[in-house]
Structures are given as structure tokens and as C-alpha cells.
Design a protein around this motif. Structure first.
Motif, mmCIF file in Angstrom:
data_model
loop_
_atom_site.group_PDB
_atom_site.id
_atom_site.type_symbol
_atom_site.label_atom_id
_atom_site.label_comp_id
_atom_site.label_asym_id
_atom_site.label_seq_id
_atom_site.Cartn_x
_atom_site.Cartn_y
_atom_site.Cartn_z
ATOM 1 N N LEU A 65 109.936 2.232 71.592
ATOM 2 C CA LEU A 65 109.900 2.050 70.154
ATOM 3 C C LEU A 65 111.311 2.132 69.579
ATOM 4 C CD1 LEU A 65 107.999 1.726 67.699
ATOM 5 C CD2 LEU A 65 108.015 4.207 67.511
ATOM 6 N N GLY A 118 106.605 6.819 69.601
ATOM 7 C CA GLY A 118 105.407 6.233 70.180
ATOM 8 C C GLY A 118 105.650 5.646 71.546
ATOM 9 N N GLY A 141 101.130 7.299 69.276
ATOM 10 C CA GLY A 141 102.289 7.702 68.514
ATOM 11 C C GLY A 141 102.064 9.003 67.791
#
Length: 178
Positions: free
Chosen positions: A25, A53, A67
Motif C-alpha cells: 500500500l 493494509g 487493513g
């Protein structure tokens, strides 16, 4: 013999399970936003500035998505309101510092999963669109939840007049293949 060898290679290749590609991410280019009605006339928009996440994606489909959000990072562009949101009577960040989401099922255009806020877990479905551009995956998703389902309430004689119960969650996630 050559044909047998080629067919054997093809069968062997198809026998191995396909592994989803993990994505990291890119929090600097991602957003976790929300919107809620205020005084039944206007909307208050906010964001969580700290989140992380894990994403696995393969062949146009999410294989895994989870997440967490640091609840204390809430930002509505109003310090007094943000402090109240962090307080014991709303999010109670000392007792519940994280919100989490874990995908349970994916279908094109929908991400099903379990959302946990204040220790209460409920199923949520995000309407979604995933776009792969080279090694960058973009996920745009939105869902509407009732804050009262997660115990995000406070005692006030005006509570229903001040703030709506429905909260729209908006995700704009960017991730890069690891």
C-alpha cells in the motif's frame, strides 16, 4: 516424443496453483475518507491520516484485502471536533485505537468483508472498482454504514438532530507490486 514433452510441460505448469501478487500500500498516495450529515442539511467530511493494509491481486481479481486505521488520526479540519471524536464517548481511542477491515469475498464490483469498530464486527459490502496500470493497482471503493451499529454514539438530547447515523466510507487506495 517432442509432442509428449510439450504436453507434459503444459500439464505441469497448469498443476501448480497460481499465486496472487502481493501489493504494498502506498499510504502517501492513498486516502481513507468519510462523510456524514450534520444538522440534516450539510455534510462533514473527514479522513484518517494513518492506515495500512495488505493486498493480493491476480488476473483482475482481489484475492486478499485487509487493513487497519489508527483512529486517533481522524481529521475533519476542526480540532475541537476531532478531539471530541477521539474522546471516550465517541471513538474511545484509548480503549479502541484501531479500526480493521478483512475481506471475506470478492466479486467484480464488490468487496465483502468484516469491519471492526470499537470492538464490534459487522459485515460490510464496498462497491468497488480496481484498475491495474503496470505495477500499480488502484482501488476505489465506497460503502455506507450506520455508526450506531458499531457503538459510535453519544448521549445527548439533540444527538439525532445534530449528526446523521449513516456514514459513507470512501477508499482510494494505491498499491505497488512487491
Amino acid at each position: 516424443m517432442k509432442k509428449f514433452f510439450s504436453v507434459s510441460l503444459l500439464v505441469a505448469a497448469l498443476s501448480f496453483p497460481a499465486f496472487a501478487t502481493p501489493y504494498a500500500l502506498d499510504a502517501a498516495n492513498s486516502k481513507v475518507d468519510f462523510s456524514i450529515k450534520h444538522l440534516k442539511l450539510t455534510k462533514v467530511d473527514g479522513a484518517f491520516k494513518e492506515f495500512g493494509g495488505d493486498i493480493d491481486y491476480e488476473n483482475g481479481a482481489l484475492k486478499a484485502l485487509s487493513g487497519s486505521v489508527n483512529v486517533a488520526s481522524v481529521d475533519t479540519q476542526n480540532q475541537k471536533r476531532d478531539d471530541h471524536l477521539r474522546a471516550e464517548d465517541i471513538f474511545d481511542v484509548k480503549k479502541y485505537p484501531q479500526m480493521t477491515f478483512a475481506m471475506t469475498q470478492y466479486e467484480v464490483g464488490k468487496i465483502h468483508g468484516n469491519l471492526t469498530i470499537k470492538g464490534i464486527t459487522k459485515p460490510v459490502v464496498f462497491e468497488s472498482k480496481e484498475t491495474l496500470n503496470g505495477n500499480t493497482l488502484e482501488i476505489n471503493a465506497k460503502a455506507t454504514i450506520k455508526r450506531s451499529d458499531f457503538g459510535v454514539v453519544w448521549e445527548s438530547s439533540l444527538k439525532d438532530s445534530l449528526v446523521g447515523d449513516e456514514v459513507e466510507i470512501l477508499l482510494n487506495l494505491k498499491a505497488n507490486a512487491k
